[in-house]
Design an enzyme around this catalytic site. Sequence first.
Site, mmCIF file in Angstrom:
data_model
loop_
_atom_site.group_PDB
_atom_site.id
_atom_site.type_symbol
_atom_site.label_atom_id
_atom_site.label_comp_id
_atom_site.label_asym_id
_atom_site.label_seq_id
_atom_site.Cartn_x
_atom_site.Cartn_y
_atom_site.Cartn_z
ATOM 1 N N GLU A 181 4.633 -4.034 11.981
ATOM 2 C CA GLU A 181 3.549 -3.057 11.886
ATOM 3 C C GLU A 181 2.414 -3.756 11.160
ATOM 4 O O GLU A 181 2.601 -4.209 10.024
ATOM 5 C CB GLU A 181 3.984 -1.821 11.091
ATOM 6 C CG GLU A 181 4.932 -0.925 11.835
ATOM 7 C CD GLU A 181 4.376 -0.380 13.132
ATOM 8 O OE1 GLU A 181 3.138 -0.337 13.300
ATOM 9 O OE2 GLU A 181 5.191 -0.010 13.989
ATOM 10 N N GLU A 209 9.157 2.571 14.515
ATOM 11 C CA GLU A 209 9.842 2.917 13.287
ATOM 12 C C GLU A 209 9.939 4.426 13.164
ATOM 13 O O GLU A 209 9.217 5.169 13.810
ATOM 14 C CB GLU A 209 9.026 2.446 12.077
ATOM 15 C CG GLU A 209 8.773 0.980 12.028
ATOM 16 C CD GLU A 209 8.299 0.569 10.659
ATOM 17 O OE1 GLU A 209 9.155 0.339 9.796
ATOM 18 O OE2 GLU A 209 7.077 0.486 10.437
ATOM 19 N N CYS A 262 -3.170 1.279 6.959
ATOM 20 C CA CYS A 262 -3.398 0.730 8.302
ATOM 21 C C CYS A 262 -3.769 1.848 9.268
ATOM 22 O O CYS A 262 -4.263 1.585 10.349
ATOM 23 C CB CYS A 262 -2.191 -0.058 8.790
ATOM 24 S SG CYS A 262 -0.697 0.899 8.796
ATOM 25 N N ASN A 305 0.792 -1.240 0.000
ATOM 26 C CA ASN A 305 0.000 0.000 0.000
ATOM 27 C C ASN A 305 0.819 1.282 0.000
ATOM 28 O O ASN A 305 0.301 2.339 -0.320
ATOM 29 C CB ASN A 305 -0.998 -0.010 1.164
ATOM 30 C CG ASN A 305 -0.324 -0.004 2.510
ATOM 31 O OD1 ASN A 305 0.789 -0.500 2.660
ATOM 32 N ND2 ASN A 305 -0.985 0.551 3.501
#
Length: 476
Positions: free
Chosen positions: A245, A457, A279, A147
Amino acid sequence: MKQLFIDGGWHDGAGVTTTYSPSDRSDLVGEYASAGAAQVELALEAARAAAGSWRHSGVQQRADALDKIGTEINERKAELGALLAREEGKTLPEAIGEVGRAGAIFKFFAQEALRIRGDKLASVRPGVEVDVTREALGVVGIIAPWNFPIAIPAWKVAPALAYGNCVVLKPAELVPGCSWAMAEIISRSGLPAGVFNLLSGPGRIVGEAISKDSRVDAISFTGSVGTGSRVLAACAARRAKVQLEMGGKNPLLVLADADLDVAVNAAIQGSFYSTGQRCTASSRLIVDETIYRAFVAAMTEKLGQLKVGHALHAGTDIGPVVDQAQLEQDLRYIDMAKAEGARLAFGGERLPRETDGYFLNPALFVDCDPAMQHTREEIFGPVASVIPAKNYEHALQLANDTEFGLTAGICTTSLKHASHFKRHARAGMVMVNLPTAGVDYHVPFGGTKGSSYGAREQGGAAVEFFTTLKTSYTCA
Ligand code: UN1
C-alpha cells in the site's frame, strides 16, 4: 529502555532509538531497542520454528488470543491514545479514535478466525470429491508506516495471526512506542513463543533483511512508493508473496449541485485532518467553475477557524507535522507550488507556538493547473490544490489523470453523477459526500494503478493475502 520481543522473551537490540514528540522537541517519548542482524536472525529462526505447529493451531485458541488483545487495547484507549498523540502528533481525539480502531480490528479478526471457509465440489471424475481449503502462508513480515502507528500494525498483524501465520513486525522508526505497547499486550495473550515477534529498527537493516530472507514467506508493506518498489523487487527476486500500500493523490470532486457545507467539511477533513499525513488524503480538490468562488471563500473561512497546535492540547484541530524531514518536504512543495504559479489562498507558513514543534499552517492553493508538478506528486502534508473544472465530465477526466488510484471522492446531490462516478473513478475506494480519508475496518482497503500492489487488505478480503489455497482430491 523498551526491548524487542523475540521468541516469547524480551531482548536488547544492537542500538537504541530515542523518540521525541513532534509537538514539543523537549518531550522525550521513549527509548526503544533497535534490532541489528543478530536480533533479526533470532526472530526469523523463532518464527520459522513456531510456524510448523501454529499453522495447525485451533481456531478457538487464535480467536481467544485476538479477542483478549482487542479488549485490552480498548480498555487502555485513553492511555494508548495519549502515547500515540505524543509520538506521532495527531490530535488526542484522532489518536484515541485510532486506538479504538485497532481494538476493533483485533476483535473483528478474532471472529474471522472462526469463519475460514473452503469449498467442496464434485470432481469431473465420478466417485472423486474435491476440497478447496485455505492454509497459512507460514511466516509473514510486516513493514508498517509512521502515520497510523497502531491501526496499520493491527490491521496487518491481526489477520496474519487469525489465519495461522507467525509474524515479524517492523514498525516505522519514528513511532516504535505504539507497536511496543501493542507487542507488550500481545506478549500476555497466550500465543506460543515465536508466533509474534517485534523487530523495531532501521529499514536498511530490518526491512531489507526480512524482505530478502527466504524464511519469510510473505511481506505486507505500507509506506512510500520508493521503499515499496524496493520491497517488491526483493520479494520478486525470491518469488515471495507481497502486498504493497503506497501513495495517493486523491481527487475530491465538488460538482455545481453539491451541498456547499457537505463539500467544505469533506474537503477540510480529507485534506487537513491528521495533518494531511494520510495516503487517503484529499490532495486534489476538483471544483466546478460555477461553485468555485463560493467553495474557495468557504474553505478559507473555515481554515481560519482551525486551531493548529500541540497534539495533546484540548481544542487543537491540526497537530504538528511528524518530523523535520517531512516538514522540509512540505515546505519544498509549497515553494514549488508558488513557483509554478498556483495562488496561495491560505496558510503555508510555519507557526510559532509555546512549545518547539513542527507546526505548519495548512496550505490551500487555488487556480491550480493539473500539469503543475505539486498537483501530481504525493506531498503527505497539510497542502491541498484546488483545480477548476468546466463540468462533471471534465472533473472526472481530471480525477483519473494521475498515476495513483487509492481513493476518489465526489460531492454532489445528483444520483446520476454519483452513480456514474462510482463506476468510472479509477480508484480502489470511492466516497460520495464524504472525505476521501477515514475508512471502515471491516471492508476491503486498497487501490489501483500506482497506489497498491497485490491482494487487498482488511475485512473479509484479508484472507486472500494471508492464506494460500489447497485443492485436495479424494476417491472415497
Ligand atoms: C484512513 O484514511 O482511514 O497510510 C486510513 C495511510 C493508509 C490508511 C488510511 N494506509 O494513510
